[in-house]
Structure formats: structure tokens, C-alpha cells
Design a protein around this motif. Structure first.
Motif, PDB file in Angstrom:
ATOM      1  N   SER A 174     -12.848   3.447  53.350  1.00 43.45           N
ATOM      2  CA  SER A 174     -11.827   2.627  54.185  1.00 43.45           C
ATOM      3  C   SER A 174     -12.630   1.014  54.011  1.00 43.45           C
ATOM      4  CB  SER A 174     -11.220   2.858  55.248  1.00 43.45           C
ATOM      5  OG  SER A 174     -12.240   3.089  56.302  1.00 43.45           O
ATOM      6  N   ARG A 197      -3.863   4.854  39.530  1.00 44.36           N
ATOM      7  CA  ARG A 197      -4.657   4.129  40.615  1.00 44.36           C
ATOM      8  C   ARG A 197      -5.060   2.801  40.290  1.00 44.36           C
ATOM      9  NH1 ARG A 197      -7.465   6.166  45.024  1.00 44.36           N
ATOM     10  NH2 ARG A 197      -9.763   5.456  45.232  1.00 44.36           N
ATOM     11  N   GLN A 200      -2.249   0.261  40.515  1.00 41.45           N
ATOM     12  CA  GLN A 200      -1.926  -0.014  41.657  1.00 41.45           C
ATOM     13  C   GLN A 200      -3.050  -1.145  42.086  1.00 41.45           C
ATOM     14  OE1 GLN A 200      -3.255   2.750  44.785  1.00 41.45           O
ATOM     15  NE2 GLN A 200      -1.843   2.056  46.368  1.00 41.45           N
ATOM     16  N   GLU A 204      -1.505  -4.353  43.277  1.00 40.74           N
ATOM     17  CA  GLU A 204      -1.411  -4.226  44.715  1.00 40.74           C
ATOM     18  C   GLU A 204      -2.653  -4.937  45.443  1.00 40.74           C
ATOM     19  OE1 GLU A 204       0.074  -0.928  46.737  1.00 40.74           O
ATOM     20  OE2 GLU A 204       1.111  -0.406  44.772  1.00 40.74           O
ATOM     21  N   VAL A 207      -6.764   0.159  46.683  1.00 43.28           N
ATOM     22  CA  VAL A 207      -6.286   1.608  46.276  1.00 43.28           C
ATOM     23  C   VAL A 207      -6.461   2.362  47.571  1.00 43.28           C
ATOM     24  CG1 VAL A 207      -7.239   1.686  44.109  1.00 43.28           C
ATOM     25  CG2 VAL A 207      -8.590   2.240  45.906  1.00 43.28           C
ATOM     26  N   SER A 208      -5.952   3.585  47.577  1.00 42.89           N
ATOM     27  CA  SER A 208      -6.011   4.266  48.801  1.00 42.89           C
ATOM     28  C   SER A 208      -7.263   4.802  49.121  1.00 42.89           C
ATOM     29  CB  SER A 208      -4.930   5.466  48.699  1.00 42.89           C
ATOM     30  OG  SER A 208      -3.808   5.061  48.747  1.00 42.89           O
ATOM     31  N   SER A 209      -7.847   4.737  50.309  1.00 39.54           N
ATOM     32  CA  SER A 209      -9.410   5.549  50.501  1.00 39.54           C
ATOM     33  C   SER A 209      -9.193   6.781  50.713  1.00 39.54           C
ATOM     34  CB  SER A 209      -9.823   4.572  51.683  1.00 39.54           C
ATOM     35  OG  SER A 209      -9.198   5.076  52.808  1.00 39.54           O
ATOM     36  N   GLU A 211     -10.013   8.042  53.438  1.00 41.72           N
ATOM     37  CA  GLU A 211      -9.333   8.450  54.683  1.00 41.72           C
ATOM     38  C   GLU A 211      -7.910   8.449  54.821  1.00 41.72           C
ATOM     39  OE1 GLU A 211     -13.721   7.259  54.806  1.00 41.72           O
ATOM     40  OE2 GLU A 211     -12.018   6.015  54.039  1.00 41.72           O
ATOM     41  N   GLY A 212      -7.214   7.779  53.509  1.00 36.31           N
ATOM     42  CA  GLY A 212      -5.852   7.751  53.789  1.00 36.31           C
ATOM     43  C   GLY A 212      -5.249   6.297  54.007  1.00 36.31           C
ATOM     44  N   THR A 213      -6.278   5.405  54.049  1.00 33.13           N
ATOM     45  CA  THR A 213      -5.680   3.898  54.292  1.00 33.13           C
ATOM     46  C   THR A 213      -5.897   3.308  53.045  1.00 33.13           C
ATOM     47  OG1 THR A 213      -8.042   3.378  55.104  1.00 33.13           O
ATOM     48  CG2 THR A 213      -6.382   4.174  56.961  1.00 33.13           C
ATOM     49  N   PHE A 214      -5.132   2.092  52.941  1.00 36.16           N
ATOM     50  CA  PHE A 214      -5.260   1.273  51.771  1.00 36.16           C
ATOM     51  C   PHE A 214      -6.457   0.337  51.929  1.00 36.16           C
ATOM     52  CE2 PHE A 214      -4.411  -2.771  49.695  1.00 36.16           C
ATOM     53  CZ  PHE A 214      -4.072  -2.604  48.431  1.00 36.16           C
ATOM     54  N   THR A 215      -7.242   0.205  50.951  1.00 32.11           N
ATOM     55  CA  THR A 215      -8.494  -0.550  50.774  1.00 32.11           C
ATOM     56  C   THR A 215      -8.164  -1.470  49.897  1.00 32.11           C
ATOM     57  OG1 THR A 215      -9.533   1.409  51.468  1.00 32.11           O
ATOM     58  CG2 THR A 215     -10.940  -0.373  50.529  1.00 32.11           C
TER      59      THR A 215
END
Length: 254
Positions: A174, A197, A200, A204, A207-209, A211-215
């Protein structure tokens, strides 16, 4: 959506009878080639062959400088004195410049490899040693490094042009750092997933880390490791999807 992105891969890593990756096929897909300089991989004849192939395909060439670590493929951390590391960088760029000239092309940027790449992302002393090596050879050579890393800030302060890089086939934490290869899920192998990915990333800005969060990742170039399983297929899928969505794939070197 209309923008451009560079697609690069690590090439020239075969050594004698030992083959790493498929340079000929990858050069049909990428816009930039990070070519080994003999310290972590690559024999002179093999490097020259890759450079000639890159020249024939119109692919831009960069020096993929490394710690002196053939046995460990440049993936082992080393605590090298600054002067020695600077000299190592000068030596590698110079060697590749000579081979590139013989192949009818030129070295257009520098990208550190493996453990050196990861270390200088946060180690200021070694980062400055690498920067000084580039400046000693050619201050016009851009330095490619991990997006958001300290080394890129230091390089800009020293007057170098920098290129922010993202990795298609690697997972991120993250905080924007790469997940260590020793951890599960660090290397991504599903080509379709990776292509989406990277789309994205461009659409955007991240990408998604793991840990599940957007980075957030601001990148000028995307790397597909040439030694990853299915690397060529992955690169093809990434390029095809990006171009389908109006993204132009071209080198950051103009």
C-alpha cells in the motif's frame, strides 16, 4: 482516453549455452529494452546479438546496470563503497555503449537491476553513487526507477531526467513498494489479469495493493520481466489491451 506509455523488458540476460527469456519475441512487443551489462547476466556475444535485434526492430536500448553478482543474478543485497559502486556503473554503461555502437544503436537511458534497483529506491548513499556514475558518463541519459522512490528525487536534484516505472507482473504494498519475491503472491502470472491491471494503472493512476487498498502509482513506463513465466504472452496481452483502449505504446526516449 488518449495517452502514451512505454513498455519495457529486461533482455540480453542469456549466458553462453544458458538461455534466459526470449529476446527475439519480446522485441516484437516492447518499445524499450533494458539490456544486461555483464554484471548480473549476459555474455558479450549474447548482449551484442540482443542489441542488433533491438536495432533491427527500432527498440530503444537502456543499460541495465547491476551489482557484480553473476551467481545471484543481481538479486542479492550488497553493501558496496560509494566510489566502487560509481565505478561499477561507469564500467557497465561504457561496456554497453561499445557493444551498442558495434550493433548500430546507442544506449539511451539507464535502469538499475534487481537488488540494486530496490536498494537505491530508499538508500540515499547508494542512490547518489549510481547517479554520480551516470553523470560521469553522460548527463543526458535518463534514469529509470521505481515510481515515487527517493532515487528519482535525488536524480532530479542532480539534473538528471527521470523515468518513473511500474511493474506489470509484480504485486505492490500500500506504500507503493514492491512485495518481496520471497513472499507469496509477489509475482503475478495471469496475463489477462495483469493486462487489466495495467489498464487500471493508466486510467485510474494506480492499482490495488496486496493489502487490498488502492495505491497511487504515476508511471511513464511499464516493465514486464523477461524471465517471468509466459512473459511474451503477458507483454502481448498488455500491449493489445492498451492499444485497443487508445493508449499509444512508445518509448519515453524522444
Amino acid at each position: 482516453m488518449s495517452r502514451a506509455i512505454d513498455l519495457n523488458s529486461d533482455l540480453g540476460e542469456s549466458f553462453g549455452l544458458w538461455t534466459m527469456g526470449n529476446d527475439a519475441a519480446m522485441l516484437n512487443v516492447v518499445s524499450s529494452a533494458n539490456v544486461a551489462c555483464g554484471f548480473h547476466a549476459g555474455s558479450p556475444a549474447g548482449i551484442l546479438e540482443t542489441l542488433r535485434a533491438a536495432q533491427a526492430k527500432g527498440v530503444v536500448v537502456g543499460a541495465h546496470v547491476s551489482y557484480p553478482d553473476l551467481v545471484g543474478f543481481g538479486r542479492r543485497n550488497m553493501d558496496i563503497d560509494s566510489d566502487e559502486l560509481t565505478a561499477d556503473v561507469v564500467y557497465q554503461i561504457g561496456a554497453l555503449q561499445g557493444l551498442a555502437r558495434a550493433a548500430g544503436t546507442a544506449v539511451s537511458y539507464v535502469k538499475p537491476h534487481g537488488a540494486l534497483y530496490n536498494t537505491i529506491a530508499h538508500n540515499e548513499r547508494q542512490a547518489l553513487a549510481v547517479i554520480e556514475g551516470i553523470l560521469a558518463v553522460d548527463a543526458t541519459l535518463p534514469l529509470a526507477g521505481l515510481a515515487g522512490s527517493r532515487v528519482l528525487e535525488l536524480a532530479q536534484q542532480k539534473g538528471l531526467r527521470t523515468v518513473s516505472e511500474a511493474f506489470a507482473d509484480r504485486a505492490y504494498h500500500s506504500d507503493g513498494t514492491l512485495v518481496s519475491r520471497s513472499e507469496a503472491g509477489a509475482v503475478l502470472q495471469d496475463a489477462t489479469f495483469v493486462a487489466k491491471r495495467m489498464l487500471q494503472l493508466i486510467k485510474e493512476g494506480g492499482v490495488s495493493s496486496i493489502e487490498g487498498t488502492f495505491t497511487t502509482i504515476k508511471a511513464d513506463s511499464i516493465c514486464v520481466h523477461g524471465d517471468s513465466p509466459g512473459a511474451v504472452e503477458m507483454a502481448k496481452k498488455i500491449r493489445a489491451l492498451l492499444e485497443e483502449q487508445g493508449v499509444v505504446v512508445r518509448s519515453f526516449v524522444r
